[in-house]
Design a protein around this motif. Structure first.
Motif, PDB file in Angstrom:
ATOM      1  N   ASP A   1      43.551  32.880  44.724  1.00 41.63           N
ATOM      2  CA  ASP A   1      42.662  33.884  44.132  1.00 41.63           C
ATOM      3  C   ASP A   1      42.516  33.673  42.624  1.00 41.63           C
ATOM      4  O   ASP A   1      41.416  33.834  42.071  1.00 41.63           O
ATOM      5  N   PHE A   2      43.612  33.335  41.970  1.00 37.45           N
ATOM      6  CA  PHE A   2      43.533  33.120  40.525  1.00 37.45           C
ATOM      7  C   PHE A   2      42.598  31.966  40.203  1.00 37.45           C
ATOM      8  O   PHE A   2      41.733  32.083  39.316  1.00 37.45           O
ATOM      9  N   LEU A   3      42.743  30.837  40.891  1.00 32.83           N
ATOM     10  CA  LEU A   3      41.900  29.675  40.613  1.00 32.83           C
ATOM     11  C   LEU A   3      40.467  29.878  41.091  1.00 32.83           C
ATOM     12  O   LEU A   3      39.549  29.232  40.579  1.00 32.83           O
ATOM     13  N   ASP A   4      40.268  30.785  42.039  1.00 29.90           N
ATOM     14  CA  ASP A   4      38.923  31.034  42.546  1.00 29.90           C
ATOM     15  C   ASP A   4      38.143  31.967  41.623  1.00 29.90           C
ATOM     16  O   ASP A   4      37.011  31.672  41.229  1.00 29.90           O
ATOM     17  N   TRP A   5      38.746  33.110  41.265  1.00 31.75           N
ATOM     18  CA  TRP A   5      38.003  34.086  40.456  1.00 31.75           C
ATOM     19  C   TRP A   5      38.848  34.803  39.391  1.00 31.75           C
ATOM     20  O   TRP A   5      38.307  35.276  38.396  1.00 31.75           O
ATOM     21  N   GLY A   6      40.160  34.864  39.546  1.00 34.72           N
ATOM     22  CA  GLY A   6      40.969  35.629  38.602  1.00 34.72           C
ATOM     23  C   GLY A   6      40.951  35.089  37.188  1.00 34.72           C
ATOM     24  O   GLY A   6      41.016  35.856  36.217  1.00 34.72           O
ATOM     25  N   TRP A   7      40.828  33.762  37.055  1.00 33.94           N
ATOM     26  CA  TRP A   7      40.839  33.151  35.727  1.00 33.94           C
ATOM     27  C   TRP A   7      39.631  33.555  34.882  1.00 33.94           C
ATOM     28  O   TRP A   7      39.642  33.397  33.641  1.00 33.94           O
ATOM     29  N   ARG A   8      38.596  34.087  35.507  1.00 34.60           N
ATOM     30  CA  ARG A   8      37.361  34.405  34.791  1.00 34.60           C
ATOM     31  C   ARG A   8      37.491  35.641  33.897  1.00 34.60           C
ATOM     32  O   ARG A   8      36.785  35.755  32.885  1.00 34.60           O
ATOM     33  N   TYR A   9      38.371  36.569  34.233  1.00 34.99           N
ATOM     34  CA  TYR A   9      38.435  37.843  33.521  1.00 34.99           C
ATOM     35  C   TYR A   9      38.681  37.705  32.014  1.00 34.99           C
ATOM     36  O   TYR A   9      38.030  38.401  31.218  1.00 34.99           O
ATOM     37  N   PRO A  10      39.604  36.858  31.570  1.00 32.54           N
ATOM     38  CA  PRO A  10      39.796  36.733  30.112  1.00 32.54           C
ATOM     39  C   PRO A  10      38.535  36.290  29.381  1.00 32.54           C
ATOM     40  O   PRO A  10      38.291  36.704  28.239  1.00 32.54           O
ATOM     41  N   PHE A  11      37.709  35.476  30.029  1.00 29.89           N
ATOM     42  CA  PHE A  11      36.462  35.042  29.412  1.00 29.89           C
ATOM     43  C   PHE A  11      35.487  36.207  29.286  1.00 29.89           C
ATOM     44  O   PHE A  11      34.724  36.298  28.316  1.00 29.89           O
ATOM     45  N   PHE A  12      35.493  37.114  30.261  1.00 29.74           N
ATOM     46  CA  PHE A  12      34.608  38.274  30.196  1.00 29.74           C
ATOM     47  C   PHE A  12      35.065  39.271  29.132  1.00 29.74           C
ATOM     48  O   PHE A  12      34.247  39.921  28.474  1.00 29.74           O
ATOM     49  N   VAL A  13      36.371  39.399  28.981  1.00 28.77           N
ATOM     50  CA  VAL A  13      36.917  40.306  27.960  1.00 28.77           C
ATOM     51  C   VAL A  13      36.480  39.877  26.565  1.00 28.77           C
ATOM     52  O   VAL A  13      36.282  40.712  25.660  1.00 28.77           O
ATOM     53  N   ALA A  14      36.300  38.579  26.375  1.00 26.67           N
ATOM     54  CA  ALA A  14      35.995  38.043  25.043  1.00 26.67           C
ATOM     55  C   ALA A  14      34.738  38.667  24.445  1.00 26.67           C
ATOM     56  O   ALA A  14      34.683  38.924  23.231  1.00 26.67           O
ATOM     57  N   PHE A  15      33.726  38.925  25.268  1.00 34.31           N
ATOM     58  CA  PHE A  15      32.476  39.460  24.718  1.00 34.31           C
ATOM     59  C   PHE A  15      32.689  40.845  24.112  1.00 34.31           C
ATOM     60  O   PHE A  15      32.202  41.141  23.013  1.00 34.31           O
ATOM     61  N   ALA A  16      33.427  41.694  24.812  1.00 35.74           N
ATOM     62  CA  ALA A  16      33.703  43.038  24.286  1.00 35.74           C
ATOM     63  C   ALA A  16      34.488  42.965  22.988  1.00 35.74           C
ATOM     64  O   ALA A  16      34.225  43.709  22.033  1.00 35.74           O
ATOM     65  N   VAL A  17      35.449  42.054  22.936  1.00 33.74           N
ATOM     66  CA  VAL A  17      36.242  41.884  21.717  1.00 33.74           C
ATOM     67  C   VAL A  17      35.352  41.450  20.552  1.00 33.74           C
ATOM     68  O   VAL A  17      35.480  41.938  19.420  1.00 33.74           O
ATOM     69  N   ASN A  18      34.397  40.570  20.821  1.00 35.57           N
ATOM     70  CA  ASN A  18      33.511  40.093  19.759  1.00 35.57           C
ATOM     71  C   ASN A  18      32.572  41.177  19.252  1.00 35.57           C
ATOM     72  O   ASN A  18      32.230  41.214  18.063  1.00 35.57           O
TER      73      ASN A  18
END
Length: 448
Positions: free
Chosen positions: A195-212
């Motif tokens: 699950d992590f390699l399929d879709w879980g790894w994507r979440y940190p990349f999505f968080v980045a936009f809000a942080v920016n």
């Protein structure tokens, strides 16, 4: 000369006389801004070790896949000077607000889009090409995030505390790493590997936009202040033409690139490289090392703070020189520690971050003080871009390649070469300033 229209471009929609901000207010904005930048880059760096080799390079063995992932890491550092040149032009023509808005949205959008890229099994070579283009976009955008707030913070601070305030922007690096490492650690621990390699790894990349987005508004609030207006109008925070900057401060720019070289090389030698080595060649769990990275980065936060106090007492460049010597000594000890199991790895990381913090805390302020005030903004941006490229950009791939084929001692020698370059550069800077003092009789007191 700065005319009223140029100034207005940086204050559209704001009345600079409505409020003033203290150095502490500026510090908060600077920390938030730097944390967002480093968070974006650390998210990609961690994924380049634990995600991309299997998703983008499944046709290669784990080592080769990691090395090619590190090529993707390098692309942003190569693109950063290009981005600096592009956004300096935007700064001169359209103002700091337009520049920062485009840069931070570009950085956030590139990072979010990375989380949407399909795997090689789905898209083939196009998956690698798209990720490479997005990484280049990330680097170009980062070149535009240089906002001059660090310089504003330094000139707004009491003279006897300039070293302390100069270290504040540097806190964004370890804080960004702590957030990224803990986020990945949580995801790895809370879901299956599939699950992590399929879709879980994507979440940190999505968080980045809000942080920016948060970082953008924190910065724009500072740019609308009278303090920023004053420094802009006196040219200290104004983007100068690259040709003029090079002709007037070209020698200092070249030397300045090598001043923080040991620090920036050390930066990736205690972050990305050890993660790749442990992940590939040891039995340590991923969550253990990610948590160790976060704890070690916390030591780095304390060390960066300590650098401010030590700098004000002993001088920025003296501290950089001591830091380079310490990095050189660490480079000889590092291979022994990294081969020492969990305890050795812990010592490697914690000692490494303490040394890094003392040096990294003053690397930006010491370089900025080398230039004439009118060129300081542009020269500092370009020196930073090229120093990161030569110091940090090549470090992960070079260190992993050398340590794999020649042994860990070779990676230590690579780090030692950076320390030697910094020592020589600091000696050259002192010689140049000694000649200037001899011919003029005095020197700008910020150049120390």
């Amino acid at each position: 000369m700065v005319n009223s229209s140029e100034t207005a471009r940086d204050t559209r929609g704001h009345d600079a006389t409505d409020y003033e901000v203290s150095p502490s207010d500026i510090a908060v904005g600077v920390i938030i801004g730097r944390t967002s930048e480093f968070f974006d880059f650390f998210v990609f760096a961690i994924a380049s070790v634990i995600v991309f080799p299997s998703r983008l390079f499944p046709f290669l063995d784990p080592l080769s896949g990691t090395l090619w992932s590190f090529v993707l890491v390098l692309l942003a550092f190569v693109a950063r000077p290009i981005g600096t040149a592009i956004f300096m032009r935007i700064d001169r023509r359209h103002g700091r607000v337009a520049k920062l808005t485009l840069a931070l949205f570009g950085l956030g959008t590139s990072t979010v889009a990375m989380g949407l890229v399909p795997s090689y099994d789905t898209l083939g070579w196009w998956a690698i090409a798209v990720m490479a283009l997005l990484r280049i976009g990330q680097g170009i955008a980062l070149g535009g995030t240089w906002d001059g707030l660090s310089s504003l913070l330094a000139v707004s601070a009491p003279r006897e505390k300039r070293g302390f305030y100069a270290m504040i922007p540097q806190l964004g690096a370890p804080i960004g790493l702590i957030v990224a490492a803990l986020l990945f650690s949580y995801l790895v621990a809370s879901m299956s590997a599939e699950d992590f390699l399929d879709w879980g790894w994507r979440y940190p990349f999505f968080v980045a936009f809000a942080v920016n987005v948060v970082a953008l508004f924190a910065r724009l609030r500072i740019i609308a202040t009278p303090e920023f207006q004053e420094q802009f109008e006196t040219r200290e925070l104004q983007a100068t033409r690259i040709r003029d900057t090079v002709s007037e401060d070209g020698r200092a720019v070249v030397v300045g690139i090598f001043v923080p070289l040991a620090t920036f090389a050390m930066f990736h030698m205690v972050t990305v490289f050890p993660l790749s080595w442990v992940y590939l060649y040891t039995e340590e769990t991923l969550t253990f090392f990610l948590n160790l990275t976060a704890v070690s980065a916390a030591f780095g936060v304390l060390s960066v703070v300590a650098s401010g106090y030590l700098s004000d007492r002993f001088g920025r460049r003296n501290l950089l020189m001591w830091g380079a010597v310490a990095i050189g000594a660490f480079s000889l000890l590092a291979p022994v520690l990294l081969r020492g199991g969990a305890s050795g790895e812990s010592a490697y990381m914690i000692v490494g971050f303490i040394i890094l913090g003392l040096s990294f805390g003053q690397s930006s302020g010491a370089v900025a003080s080398m230039f004439e005030k009118r060129n300081r903004y542009t020269a500092s941006a370009f020196v930073s871009a090229f120093a990161w490229m030569f110091g940090a950009g090549f470090a992960p791939i070079t260190a992993l390649f050398l340590s794999t084929w020649l042994g860990l001692f070779a990676a230590g020698l690579y780090l030692l070469s950076g320390a030697i370059c910094t020592v020589i550069a600091l000696w050259v800077v002192r010689q140049l300033e000694f000649r200037a003092e001899s011919s003029v009789g005095s020197v700008d007191d910020t150049r120390r």
